[in-house]
Design a protein around this motif. Structure first.
Motif, PDB file in Angstrom:
ATOM      1  N   ARG A  15      28.471  23.467  53.286  1.00 56.36           N
ATOM      2  CA  ARG A  15      29.603  24.373  53.374  1.00 56.36           C
ATOM      3  C   ARG A  15      30.807  23.876  52.581  1.00 56.36           C
ATOM      4  O   ARG A  15      31.732  24.643  52.332  1.00 56.36           O
ATOM      5  CB  ARG A  15      30.002  24.594  54.830  1.00 56.36           C
ATOM      6  CG  ARG A  15      30.461  23.336  55.558  1.00 56.36           C
ATOM      7  CD  ARG A  15      31.121  23.695  56.903  1.00 56.36           C
ATOM      8  NE  ARG A  15      30.189  24.276  57.828  1.00 56.36           N
ATOM      9  CZ  ARG A  15      29.592  23.573  58.794  1.00 56.36           C
ATOM     10  NH1 ARG A  15      29.785  22.276  58.893  1.00 56.36           N
ATOM     11  NH2 ARG A  15      28.787  24.156  59.647  1.00 56.36           N
ATOM     12  N   SER A  16      30.819  22.619  52.166  1.00 55.61           N
ATOM     13  CA  SER A  16      31.954  22.108  51.417  1.00 55.61           C
ATOM     14  C   SER A  16      32.180  22.898  50.142  1.00 55.61           C
ATOM     15  O   SER A  16      33.321  23.130  49.738  1.00 55.61           O
ATOM     16  CB  SER A  16      31.738  20.637  51.060  1.00 55.61           C
ATOM     17  OG  SER A  16      31.671  19.841  52.213  1.00 55.61           O
ATOM     18  N   HIS A  17      31.095  23.323  49.491  1.00 51.93           N
ATOM     19  CA  HIS A  17      31.235  24.121  48.281  1.00 51.93           C
ATOM     20  C   HIS A  17      31.972  25.419  48.597  1.00 51.93           C
ATOM     21  O   HIS A  17      32.863  25.840  47.860  1.00 51.93           O
ATOM     22  CB  HIS A  17      29.874  24.445  47.680  1.00 51.93           C
ATOM     23  CG  HIS A  17      29.065  23.242  47.329  1.00 51.93           C
ATOM     24  ND1 HIS A  17      29.529  22.261  46.483  1.00 51.93           N
ATOM     25  CD2 HIS A  17      27.824  22.859  47.708  1.00 51.93           C
ATOM     26  CE1 HIS A  17      28.601  21.333  46.346  1.00 51.93           C
ATOM     27  NE2 HIS A  17      27.561  21.666  47.084  1.00 51.93           N
ATOM     28  N   ALA A  18      31.571  26.064  49.684  1.00 49.67           N
ATOM     29  CA  ALA A  18      32.186  27.334  50.053  1.00 49.67           C
ATOM     30  C   ALA A  18      33.642  27.152  50.457  1.00 49.67           C
ATOM     31  O   ALA A  18      34.514  27.939  50.085  1.00 49.67           O
ATOM     32  CB  ALA A  18      31.407  27.984  51.199  1.00 49.67           C
ATOM     33  N   LEU A  19      33.922  26.111  51.226  1.00 49.75           N
ATOM     34  CA  LEU A  19      35.288  25.894  51.674  1.00 49.75           C
ATOM     35  C   LEU A  19      36.208  25.564  50.510  1.00 49.75           C
ATOM     36  O   LEU A  19      37.363  26.009  50.470  1.00 49.75           O
ATOM     37  CB  LEU A  19      35.327  24.773  52.720  1.00 49.75           C
ATOM     38  CG  LEU A  19      34.630  25.101  54.041  1.00 49.75           C
ATOM     39  CD1 LEU A  19      34.669  23.887  54.963  1.00 49.75           C
ATOM     40  CD2 LEU A  19      35.269  26.297  54.713  1.00 49.75           C
ATOM     41  N   ASN A  20      35.706  24.801  49.547  1.00 47.94           N
ATOM     42  CA  ASN A  20      36.521  24.505  48.373  1.00 47.94           C
ATOM     43  C   ASN A  20      36.890  25.779  47.634  1.00 47.94           C
ATOM     44  O   ASN A  20      38.022  25.961  47.201  1.00 47.94           O
ATOM     45  CB  ASN A  20      35.769  23.557  47.429  1.00 47.94           C
ATOM     46  CG  ASN A  20      35.716  22.142  47.949  1.00 47.94           C
ATOM     47  OD1 ASN A  20      36.523  21.756  48.780  1.00 47.94           O
ATOM     48  ND2 ASN A  20      34.763  21.365  47.461  1.00 47.94           N
ATOM     49  N   LEU A  21      35.912  26.675  47.489  1.00 49.89           N
ATOM     50  CA  LEU A  21      36.193  27.939  46.823  1.00 49.89           C
ATOM     51  C   LEU A  21      37.181  28.767  47.629  1.00 49.89           C
ATOM     52  O   LEU A  21      38.142  29.317  47.089  1.00 49.89           O
ATOM     53  CB  LEU A  21      34.901  28.723  46.618  1.00 49.89           C
ATOM     54  CG  LEU A  21      35.088  30.126  46.037  1.00 49.89           C
ATOM     55  CD1 LEU A  21      35.550  30.036  44.589  1.00 49.89           C
ATOM     56  CD2 LEU A  21      33.815  30.943  46.135  1.00 49.89           C
ATOM     57  N   GLY A  80      37.886  31.424  60.110  1.00 49.62           N
ATOM     58  CA  GLY A  80      36.494  31.024  59.971  1.00 49.62           C
ATOM     59  C   GLY A  80      36.359  29.668  59.310  1.00 49.62           C
ATOM     60  O   GLY A  80      35.488  28.877  59.669  1.00 49.62           O
ATOM     61  N   MET A  81      37.236  29.379  58.361  1.00 49.23           N
ATOM     62  CA  MET A  81      37.207  28.079  57.714  1.00 49.23           C
ATOM     63  C   MET A  81      37.514  26.961  58.696  1.00 49.23           C
ATOM     64  O   MET A  81      36.906  25.897  58.658  1.00 49.23           O
ATOM     65  CB  MET A  81      38.209  28.064  56.556  1.00 49.23           C
ATOM     66  CG  MET A  81      37.785  28.911  55.364  1.00 49.23           C
ATOM     67  SD  MET A  81      39.131  29.183  54.183  1.00 49.23           S
ATOM     68  CE  MET A  81      39.544  27.489  53.743  1.00 49.23           C
ATOM     69  N   ALA A 131      35.066  22.559  61.956  1.00 49.41           N
ATOM     70  CA  ALA A 131      34.834  21.980  63.272  1.00 49.41           C
ATOM     71  C   ALA A 131      33.364  22.050  63.680  1.00 49.41           C
ATOM     72  O   ALA A 131      33.020  21.770  64.835  1.00 49.41           O
ATOM     73  CB  ALA A 131      35.694  22.687  64.316  1.00 49.41           C
ATOM     74  N   ASP A 132      32.494  22.428  62.734  1.00 52.29           N
ATOM     75  CA  ASP A 132      31.059  22.536  62.988  1.00 52.29           C
ATOM     76  C   ASP A 132      30.724  23.590  64.041  1.00 52.29           C
ATOM     77  O   ASP A 132      29.683  23.506  64.697  1.00 52.29           O
ATOM     78  CB  ASP A 132      30.462  21.185  63.403  1.00 52.29           C
ATOM     79  CG  ASP A 132      30.446  20.193  62.257  1.00 52.29           C
ATOM     80  OD1 ASP A 132      30.399  20.634  61.091  1.00 52.29           O
ATOM     81  OD2 ASP A 132      30.468  18.979  62.528  1.00 52.29           O
ATOM     82  N   GLY A 190      26.619  32.768  53.853  1.00 52.66           N
ATOM     83  CA  GLY A 190      25.469  32.066  53.314  1.00 52.66           C
ATOM     84  C   GLY A 190      25.581  30.564  53.453  1.00 52.66           C
ATOM     85  O   GLY A 190      24.610  29.878  53.783  1.00 52.66           O
ATOM     86  N   ALA A 191      26.790  30.035  53.226  1.00 50.67           N
ATOM     87  CA  ALA A 191      26.987  28.592  53.342  1.00 50.67           C
ATOM     88  C   ALA A 191      26.765  28.122  54.775  1.00 50.67           C
ATOM     89  O   ALA A 191      26.153  27.075  55.014  1.00 50.67           O
ATOM     90  CB  ALA A 191      28.394  28.220  52.875  1.00 50.67           C
ATOM     91  N   GLU A 192      27.256  28.887  55.747  1.00 53.31           N
ATOM     92  CA  GLU A 192      27.062  28.513  57.153  1.00 53.31           C
ATOM     93  C   GLU A 192      25.585  28.572  57.529  1.00 53.31           C
ATOM     94  O   GLU A 192      25.070  27.695  58.224  1.00 53.31           O
ATOM     95  CB  GLU A 192      27.876  29.432  58.061  1.00 53.31           C
ATOM     96  CG  GLU A 192      29.368  29.211  58.000  1.00 53.31           C
ATOM     97  CD  GLU A 192      29.781  27.812  58.408  1.00 53.31           C
ATOM     98  OE1 GLU A 192      29.229  27.275  59.390  1.00 53.31           O
ATOM     99  OE2 GLU A 192      30.657  27.249  57.725  1.00 53.31           O
ATOM    100  N   LEU A 193      24.905  29.613  57.087  1.00 56.24           N
ATOM    101  CA  LEU A 193      23.481  29.762  57.407  1.00 56.24           C
ATOM    102  C   LEU A 193      22.660  28.639  56.775  1.00 56.24           C
ATOM    103  O   LEU A 193      21.746  28.090  57.405  1.00 56.24           O
ATOM    104  CB  LEU A 193      22.988  31.121  56.922  1.00 56.24           C
ATOM    105  CG  LEU A 193      23.528  32.334  57.692  1.00 56.24           C
ATOM    106  CD1 LEU A 193      23.211  33.614  56.935  1.00 56.24           C
ATOM    107  CD2 LEU A 193      22.934  32.385  59.098  1.00 56.24           C
TER     108      LEU A 193
END
Length: 237
Positions: A5-11, A45-46, A51-52, A79-82
């Protein structure tokens, strides 16, 4: 090792606050309120994601997707969470939806192709990545996908050169650079080992993971999709 998810959160951090939904094909003047609410939902959501709290984050991102149905970003975050939860079929569908809605969302396209590549559907991955191959050479993801293409030809030297170039070009996504460095280490383990596999079997396999990489994986349960798919599905053929 950073989580997928780091990729998604960075975006998302780069996009939130910058009219990001408008950038992803939101054009109607009647959706202003929905955009504002969806923006707040993305931020909530982020927080849940960091917080997992996977199910909470998924629920929030799905609400955002319902409010701005033409935006690819919520689906990318879903998608990142899944993927983080190991629900790869659902993650692939979410990334695919993100790409359909926002073809310019390169990280979603990359993650979609990565799932396909690491589950053995290499031709499909290369088709998915085709727009990334057309990016200029100073684009980090362009170098990454060329590196994976070189791997399909067992051209490890070319692959390593591409991945190293990608790391040097990528200044925004530390998680991606860590993933690429792990892959470089695995290639080195494979090509510098005491014995070489039979012809046609020179793939970067789970057995090629270094002790350091294995230890990192054990310490980090939320392992990035690149490593976890090689472990669960084996190498791409």
């Amino acid at each position: 090792m950073q989580r997928v998810r780091s990729h998604a959160l960075n975006l998302a951090r780069r996009e939130c606050g910058d009219d990001h939904f408008r950038a992803f094909h939101i054009s109607s003047s009647n959706v202003t309120d929905n955009i504002a609410v969806a923006d707040d939902l993305i931020k909530r959501g982020m927080v849940a994601s960091q917080a997992d709290q996977v199910e909470e984050a998924l629920s929030i991102f799905q609400q955002a997707a319902g409010l701005v149905p033409n935006s690819g970003l919520p689906h990318f975050l879903i998608g990142a969470e899944l993927a983080q939860a190991g629900r790869m079929d659902e993650a692939e569908a979410a990334f695919a939806t993100a790409v359909v809605l926002a073809p310019e969302l390169d990280m979603a396209r990359y993650q979609l192709g990565l799932i396909q590549f690491t589950s053995g559907r290499v031709p499909l991955a290369l088709v998915t990545w085709e727009p990334l191959f057309q990016r200029p050479p100073e684009n980090g993801l362009q170098r990454v996908v060329h590196g994976f293409a070189a791997l399909t030809q067992d051209d490890f030297d070319a692959a390593k050169a591409c991945f190293r170039e990608a790391i040097s070009l990528n200044r925004d996504n530390e998680a991606l650079n860590r993933d690429l460095q792990m892959l470089l280490d695995r290639i080195d383990d494979q090509t510098q080992g005491p014995a070489h596999p039979e012809a046609g079997e020179q793939a970067v396999t789970p057995s090629a993971v270094s002790p350091e990489a294995t230890e990192a994986a054990e310490e980090e349960p939320g392992l990035h999709v690149l490593l976890s798919n090689y472990q669960h599905h084996g190498p791409a053929h």
